[in-house]
Design an enzyme around this catalytic site. Structure first.
Site, mmCIF file in Angstrom:
data_model
loop_
_atom_site.group_PDB
_atom_site.id
_atom_site.type_symbol
_atom_site.label_atom_id
_atom_site.label_comp_id
_atom_site.label_asym_id
_atom_site.label_seq_id
_atom_site.Cartn_x
_atom_site.Cartn_y
_atom_site.Cartn_z
ATOM 1 N N LYS A 104 0.859 -1.192 0.000
ATOM 2 C CA LYS A 104 0.000 0.000 0.000
ATOM 3 C C LYS A 104 0.888 1.233 0.000
ATOM 4 C CE LYS A 104 -3.932 -2.214 0.295
ATOM 5 N NZ LYS A 104 -5.126 -2.096 -0.531
ATOM 6 N N LYS A 137 2.163 -9.137 -1.931
ATOM 7 C CA LYS A 137 1.535 -9.143 -3.251
ATOM 8 C C LYS A 137 1.277 -7.731 -3.760
ATOM 9 C CE LYS A 137 -2.982 -9.710 -3.784
ATOM 10 N NZ LYS A 137 -3.654 -8.413 -3.566
ATOM 11 N N ASP A 195 -1.183 -5.069 -5.549
ATOM 12 C CA ASP A 195 -2.630 -4.927 -5.463
ATOM 13 C C ASP A 195 -3.235 -5.184 -6.837
ATOM 14 O OD1 ASP A 195 -4.975 -4.587 -4.031
ATOM 15 O OD2 ASP A 195 -4.116 -2.951 -2.866
ATOM 16 N N GLU A 196 -4.557 -5.343 -6.873
ATOM 17 C CA GLU A 196 -5.200 -5.809 -8.115
ATOM 18 C C GLU A 196 -5.100 -4.814 -9.255
ATOM 19 O OE1 GLU A 196 -6.842 -5.003 -5.347
ATOM 20 O OE2 GLU A 196 -8.180 -3.403 -5.993
ATOM 21 N N HIS A 215 -6.678 -13.390 -7.657
ATOM 22 C CA HIS A 215 -7.501 -12.321 -7.073
ATOM 23 C C HIS A 215 -8.835 -12.308 -7.809
ATOM 24 C CE1 HIS A 215 -8.738 -8.377 -5.626
ATOM 25 N NE2 HIS A 215 -7.695 -8.358 -4.806
ATOM 26 N N LYS A 258 -13.516 -5.760 5.536
ATOM 27 C CA LYS A 258 -14.283 -4.620 5.011
ATOM 28 C C LYS A 258 -15.205 -4.968 3.854
ATOM 29 C CE LYS A 258 -10.762 -3.098 1.659
ATOM 30 N NZ LYS A 258 -9.664 -2.188 1.344
HETATM 31 C C1 3PG Z 1 -6.977 -6.831 -1.317
HETATM 32 O O1 3PG Z 1 -6.360 -7.026 -2.371
HETATM 33 O O2 3PG Z 1 -7.606 -7.740 -0.741
HETATM 34 C C2 3PG Z 1 -7.012 -5.440 -0.722
HETATM 35 O O3 3PG Z 1 -6.154 -4.606 -1.390
HETATM 36 C C3 3PG Z 1 -6.776 -5.481 0.759
HETATM 37 O O4 3PG Z 1 -6.334 -4.237 1.292
HETATM 38 P P1 3PG Z 1 -6.575 -3.852 2.850
HETATM 39 O O5 3PG Z 1 -6.024 -4.949 3.692
HETATM 40 O O6 3PG Z 1 -5.849 -2.544 3.072
HETATM 41 O O7 3PG Z 1 -8.059 -3.708 3.015
#
Ligand code: 3PG
Length: 404
Positions: free
Chosen positions: A138, A164, A166-167, A253, A293
């Site tokens: 991040k 990893k 991110d998507e 993913h 979330k």
């Molecule tokens: C994922 O790929 O699952 C999200 O990017 C998770 O990000 P987060 O842990 O900050 O919610």
């Protein structure tokens, strides 16, 4: 009959049986009216049949004969079992709940090359059986290759098992894959040079059909130890290309799945995507969190875990991934209900730790170790300062009101 059997949930002004017949016709040899081109022809070998109907629950099973398919062609499979039917005006709602494949189909696919055991072998956790912990770099976009590698170094130093992309990070100008990957791998090597540990880096090779094989090759040549694919946006055939052309474990993913899976009356159930991922050969798949979330219902998530792990045509089990809004305080509930064979990923829950990424990674690892020892999080935190600080910050369990 040798057939692909599809179970649907149906809502319509017609009885479920009639509606299922309409779907079977539309997706095989029929259309809205009789046509002269079928006169005198025996099309039974490609005609779908309604096999089972439950008018009360609104469910029907349709058997699509194996000859209807170009076996191995996943896009064509989906055009049949999940095609025009979703738009028929006579059908108010229809949801593809599950698929069953005949042996002729099954034998054409390889399943996971590594699966849970293979990934555990690589990381070295087969003996203690602890859950794996991962992080998503991040911010999800915006860091350059050097900055990405610096974050990876911190995460690996803290004992994370999986890092990893991110998507949405692929090969953008600000962070080209061929520059980022060797720097991240080098950062991981440096971080682990004095410990007997291993960390996977799932580099996102998602791209168009014309480029994916080449991109995966570039990743392998640049030292990748895991590939990542956004399977819904890239398509299941992209996963097949990776499985059949590369020798690395594959992290899958499911971004965009919510458009298809979220409405309980319509679309495609995640069960189907779990089966396709296992059939084709993903080694890890995101199936949701109990405490995070993203929207998700407990019974359903536990069922998805079991589709990935239970005996199924001899294919290796896929590692379920829990990701989205997790932090160390979520680990106890996730593992308590889902078992040790789970990858727990935290982005914000690692890089948002008050002491930084390394401490965040360590806190996740400490939480996983507590589970393997059978000790509660709070008890373990007494001797684990990073975990203790994480619990003070985010508490235990699901955070209410994310994004406030
Ligand atoms: C994922 O790929 O699952 C999200 O990017 C998770 O990000 P987060 O842990 O900050 O919610």
């Amino acid at each position: 009959m040798d057939a692909v059997r599809a179970t649907y949930y149906i809502e319509s002004s017609f009885p479920v049986k009639r509606c299922a017949e309409i779907i079977a016709m539309e997706e095989s040899t029929g259309t809205w009216t009789e046509v002269h081109t079928t006169e005198g022809k025996d099309l039974d070998f490609v005609t779908a049949k309604v096999e089972d109907v439950d008018e009360i629950r609104g469910k029907a099973v349709i058997a699509y004969p194996v000859d209807l398919f170009e076996v191995r062609n996943i896009p064509q499979l989906l055009s049949v079992v999940a095609g025009n039917l979703f738009g028929l005006s006579d059908v108010a709602n229809v949801r593809l709940l599950d698929l069953e494949f005949p042996n002729e189909f099954i034998s054409q696919f390889r399943g996971p090359a590594f699966g849970i055991d293979g990934v555990r072998d690589y990381i070295g956790t087969k003996e203690d059986g602890r859950p794996h912990v991962g992080t998503i770099i991040k911010p999800k976009v915006g860091l350059n290759p050097e900055e990405t590698a610096a974050v990876a170094y911190e995460a690996a130093s803290g004992g994370i098992d999986l890092i990893k992309d991110d998507e949405t990070l692929c090969d953008q100008r600000f962070c080209p894959m061929a520059e980022r990957l060797p720097l991240v791998m080098d950062a991981i090597d440096r971080a682990l040079s004095e410990v007997e540990e291993r960390t996977l880096y799932a580099v996102n090779v998602t791209t168009g059909a014309d480029e994916i094989a080449e991109r995966a090759d570039i990743a392998e040549e640049n030292g990748a130890n895991m590939l990542m694919i956004d399977v819904i946006t890239a398509g299941f055939d992209a996963l097949k290309v990776l499985r059949e052309n590369c020798s690395l474990p594959i992290h899958v993913h499911r971004t965009m799945h919510g458009a298809l899976t979220r409405n309980p009356a319509h679309g495609i159930a995640m069960d189907v995507f779990c089966r396709l991922t296992r059939l084709i050969g993903g080694d890890q798949l995101h199936v949701g969190t109990l405490t995070g979330k993203m929207e998700g219902e407990e019974t359903n998530i536990l069922h998805l875990d079991s589709i990935l792990k239970e005996e199924w045509h001899g294919f290796k089990p896929v590692f379920p991934v829990s990701s989205g809004g997790l932090h160390p305080g979520c680990v106890e509930e996730e593992i308590g209900k889902r078992g040790m064979d789970l990858v727990l990923q935290a982005g914000g829950g690692v890089h948002g730790h008050p002491y930084g990424t390394k401490a965040g990674a360590r806190a996740m690892r400490q939480a996983a170790e507590a589970m393997a020892l059978g000790v509660g999080l709070e008890a373990h935190a007494a001797g684990a300062p990073e975990l203790s600080r994480a619990l003070e910050t985010w508490g235990i369990g699901k955070i209410e009101n994310y994004y406030r």
